[in-house]
Design an enzyme around this catalytic site. Structure first.
Site, short mmCIF file in Angstrom:
data_model
loop_
_atom_site.label_atom_id
_atom_site.label_comp_id
_atom_site.label_asym_id
_atom_site.label_seq_id
_atom_site.Cartn_x
_atom_site.Cartn_y
_atom_site.Cartn_z
N GLN A 44 -19.30 -4.21 14.74
CA GLN A 44 -18.04 -4.69 15.35
C GLN A 44 -16.85 -3.92 14.83
OE1 GLN A 44 -18.96 -6.11 12.54
NE2 GLN A 44 -17.02 -6.53 11.52
N HIS B 202 -22.19 -7.58 14.24
CA HIS B 202 -22.43 -8.87 14.89
C HIS B 202 -23.75 -8.80 15.68
CE1 HIS B 202 -18.47 -9.91 13.75
NE2 HIS B 202 -17.83 -9.82 14.90
N GLN C 253 -21.95 -13.83 13.70
CA GLN C 253 -20.87 -12.89 13.39
C GLN C 253 -20.66 -12.65 11.89
OE1 GLN C 253 -18.45 -14.43 17.30
NE2 GLN C 253 -17.29 -13.17 15.88
N ARG D 26 -4.05 -8.41 25.32
CA ARG D 26 -5.31 -8.12 26.04
C ARG D 26 -5.36 -8.71 27.45
NH1 ARG D 26 -9.24 -9.59 21.12
NH2 ARG D 26 -8.94 -7.72 19.86
N SER E 141 0.82 -1.23 0.00
CA SER E 141 0.00 0.00 0.00
C SER E 141 0.85 1.27 0.00
CB SER E 141 -0.91 0.03 1.23
OG SER E 141 -1.87 -0.98 1.13
N LYS F 140 -11.97 -15.96 23.99
CA LYS F 140 -11.72 -14.52 24.15
C LYS F 140 -12.90 -13.89 24.89
CE LYS F 140 -8.92 -13.78 20.02
NZ LYS F 140 -8.94 -13.37 18.61
N GLY G 186 -15.70 -9.24 10.27
CA GLY G 186 -14.97 -9.48 11.52
C GLY G 186 -13.63 -10.15 11.26
N ARG H 50 -20.47 -17.95 12.53
CA ARG H 50 -20.41 -16.99 11.42
C ARG H 50 -21.70 -17.07 10.62
NH1 ARG H 50 -16.29 -13.30 11.68
NH2 ARG H 50 -14.31 -14.32 12.08
N CYS I 205 -14.06 -7.73 19.50
CA CYS I 205 -15.28 -7.03 19.06
C CYS I 205 -16.55 -7.60 19.69
CB CYS I 205 -15.37 -7.08 17.54
SG CYS I 205 -15.06 -8.69 16.83
N1 NAP Z 1 -12.40 -6.70 11.59
C1 NAP Z 1 -12.93 -6.58 12.80
O1 NAP Z 1 -14.17 -6.57 12.96
C2 NAP Z 1 -12.04 -6.46 14.00
C3 NAP Z 1 -12.64 -6.19 15.23
C4 NAP Z 1 -11.85 -6.08 16.38
C5 NAP Z 1 -10.48 -6.22 16.28
N2 NAP Z 1 -9.92 -6.48 15.05
C6 NAP Z 1 -8.46 -6.61 14.99
O2 NAP Z 1 -7.96 -5.42 14.36
C7 NAP Z 1 -6.79 -5.73 13.61
C8 NAP Z 1 -7.01 -5.29 12.15
O3 NAP Z 1 -8.10 -6.00 11.63
P1 NAP Z 1 -8.78 -5.64 10.23
O4 NAP Z 1 -10.07 -6.35 10.24
O5 NAP Z 1 -8.76 -4.18 9.97
O6 NAP Z 1 -7.78 -6.38 9.22
P2 NAP Z 1 -7.54 -6.08 7.65
O7 NAP Z 1 -8.75 -5.50 7.03
O8 NAP Z 1 -7.00 -7.34 7.10
O9 NAP Z 1 -6.39 -4.97 7.66
C9 NAP Z 1 -5.07 -5.26 8.08
C10 NAP Z 1 -4.23 -4.00 7.99
O10 NAP Z 1 -2.90 -4.34 8.36
C11 NAP Z 1 -2.02 -3.75 7.39
N3 NAP Z 1 -0.73 -4.42 7.36
C12 NAP Z 1 -0.45 -5.70 7.01
N4 NAP Z 1 0.88 -5.91 7.11
C13 NAP Z 1 1.43 -4.74 7.51
C14 NAP Z 1 2.76 -4.33 7.79
N5 NAP Z 1 3.79 -5.17 7.67
N6 NAP Z 1 2.98 -3.05 8.19
C15 NAP Z 1 1.95 -2.18 8.34
N7 NAP Z 1 0.65 -2.51 8.09
C16 NAP Z 1 0.42 -3.79 7.69
C17 NAP Z 1 -2.79 -3.91 6.10
O11 NAP Z 1 -2.22 -3.10 5.10
P3 NAP Z 1 -2.55 -3.36 3.53
O12 NAP Z 1 -3.91 -2.78 3.28
O13 NAP Z 1 -1.47 -2.62 2.84
O14 NAP Z 1 -2.51 -4.85 3.32
C18 NAP Z 1 -4.15 -3.41 6.58
O15 NAP Z 1 -4.15 -2.00 6.67
C19 NAP Z 1 -6.55 -7.24 13.79
O16 NAP Z 1 -5.70 -7.45 14.87
C20 NAP Z 1 -7.95 -7.76 14.15
O17 NAP Z 1 -7.93 -8.96 14.88
C21 NAP Z 1 -10.66 -6.59 13.92
#
Ligand code: NAP
Length: 343
Positions: free
Chosen positions: A323, A245, A158, A101, A40, A216, A162, A238, A131
């Site tokens: 979430q 969710h 869910q 956490r 990116s 969790k 998520g 899911r 979440c």
């Molecule tokens: N999704 C949910 O509902 C949710 C809820 C609570 C908590 N979380 C937690 O929040 C975190 C992010 O989740 P998400 O759902 O947003 O995941 P995601 O959509 O897969 O996004 C992941 C992000 O990490 C970036 N990334 C990957 N490798 C990287 C690196 N080496 N250096 C810097 N950035 C990097 C990606 O960049 P690119 O776009 O460039 O690949 C993207 O911006 C996770 O720990 C997840 O467990 C998620």
């Protein structure tokens, strides 16, 4: 003190909503730096009429900002936080991953419930809860002012988002595949997600029969509510929903509780919205809670005994919450907002 904010994972689903939440909570800052993966780097994002280039995160970057929000997976969050701790860099990191956490020295914060932890300035790392856990504790916390809670049974419904961008994109791809009669893409989910309902995809602890998502909920709820004795009985599932969710929750109280007491406690609690209209069969829905910061609560009814009389010690609820917002980004930005206010 100027607020210099860095967001790592700004191009992901949670990262995008962190930007939305900064606007929802009207957070002012002096500088903003956005980081993504190498793929990116060089892309741009417009935020508040300004163009930001996506940067590559290198450890030295930690010196550039005093506040950080991480929206990346566990291994990346761990290396960043370990580096901050090792070099005692003077910044605060709010982490959306599950890596820290349950660490004793890391507060796990939902500001409406235990925001008091933010007042002790010694914490450099603050964890944002899972979440589903956040959505659940937003229901449990106000109700414990009526009577002690002994046991909670929760089943979740869910959404695909998520699991992040890849999980969401593959559900959408399966919709296209189905529409055009192609075989379903199954690179991420390894199964048909579309028109399906299945046990949560997180790793199963075979010894005890619960998956990671369920554990969790159990462990984080106890930590947030400071109730190590609370019995929580979870089943995580899911469903083919894009975002938000839903949870079916049965709460067993120590003493009898009335509907009026429940309504009063929920109405007083900021961040919860009652959506309970039996006349019109209108209750919480995934779609209704999308892009909202509040948790919606409805289907409020007592347990039925065998003879269909009511048991006022156990109450059933159906709740929904975005979430990506209260379950992740919005809660992180609430933490940031409180920290800025306290600084
Ligand atoms: N999704 C949910 O509902 C949710 C809820 C609570 C908590 N979380 C937690 O929040 C975190 C992010 O989740 P998400 O759902 O947003 O995941 P995601 O959509 O897969 O996004 C992941 C992000 O990490 C970036 N990334 C990957 N490798 C990287 C690196 N080496 N250096 C810097 N950035 C990097 C990606 O960049 P690119 O776009 O460039 O690949 C993207 O911006 C996770 O720990 C997840 O467990 C998620």
């Amino acid at each position: 003190m100027p607020v210099n904010l860095g967001i790592v994972g700004a191009t992901g689903l949670v990262g995008e909503e962190i930007l939305t939440s900064l606007n929802m909570l009207d957070i002012e800052f002096s500088e903003l730096r956005l980081y993504g993966s190498k793929e990116s780097v060089g892309k741009t994002k417009i935020f508040r009429d300004k163009e930001y280039s996506i940067l590559e995160f290198k450890f030295d970057e930690l010196y550039t900002s005093n506040y950080w929000i991480l929206a990346v997976d566990n291994p990346i969050a761990k290396t960043i936080i370990d580096y901050r701790n090792e070099h005692k860099i003077d910044c605060v990191i709010i982490d959306n991953s599950s890596e820290f956490r349950l660490s004793n020295d890391v507060p796990l914060v939902v500001p409406e419930i235990n925001g008091n932890f933010l007042k002790t300035a010694t914490h450099h790392v603050i964890a944002n809860p899972n979440c589903t856990t956040t959505i659940l504790v937003m229901l449990l916390h106000p109700l414990r002012s009526i009577s002690k809670i002994n046991e909670v049974t929760v089943s979740t419904y869910q959404a695909a988002s998520g699991a992040g961008k890849k999980g969401l994109d593959e559900l959408l791809q399966q919709v296209k595949d189905w529409t055009f009669g192609d075989s379903l893409t199954q690179d991420y989910w390894h199964k048909q997600y579309l028109f399906n309902v299945f046990s949560h995809n997180s790793k199963l602890n075979k010894e005890i029969g619960y998956n990671e998502e369920e554990l969790k909920i159990v462990r984080e709820t106890k930590k947030i509510l400071e109730r190590p004795d609370l019995v929580i009985n979870p089943t995580c599932v899911r469903v083919p929903v894009l975002r938000s969710h839903c949870l079916s929750v049965a709460i067993n109280f120590e003493s009898n509780v009335t509907k009026e007491e429940i309504f009063e406690a929920l109405l007083k609690f900021k961040g919860v919205m009652i959506c309970d209209d039996p006349e019109n069969n209108e209750f919480p829905e995934a779609i209704k809670s999308q892009k909202r910061s509040e948790i919606m609560v409805g289907r409020i009814r007592p347990k039925l005994n065998a003879d269909e009389t009511t048991n006022l010690k156990t109450w059933n609820f159906f709740i929904s919450g975005d979430q990506l917002l209260k379950g992740a980004a919005y809660n992180s930005v609430q933490i940031l907002s409180d920290l800025i206010e306290l600084s």
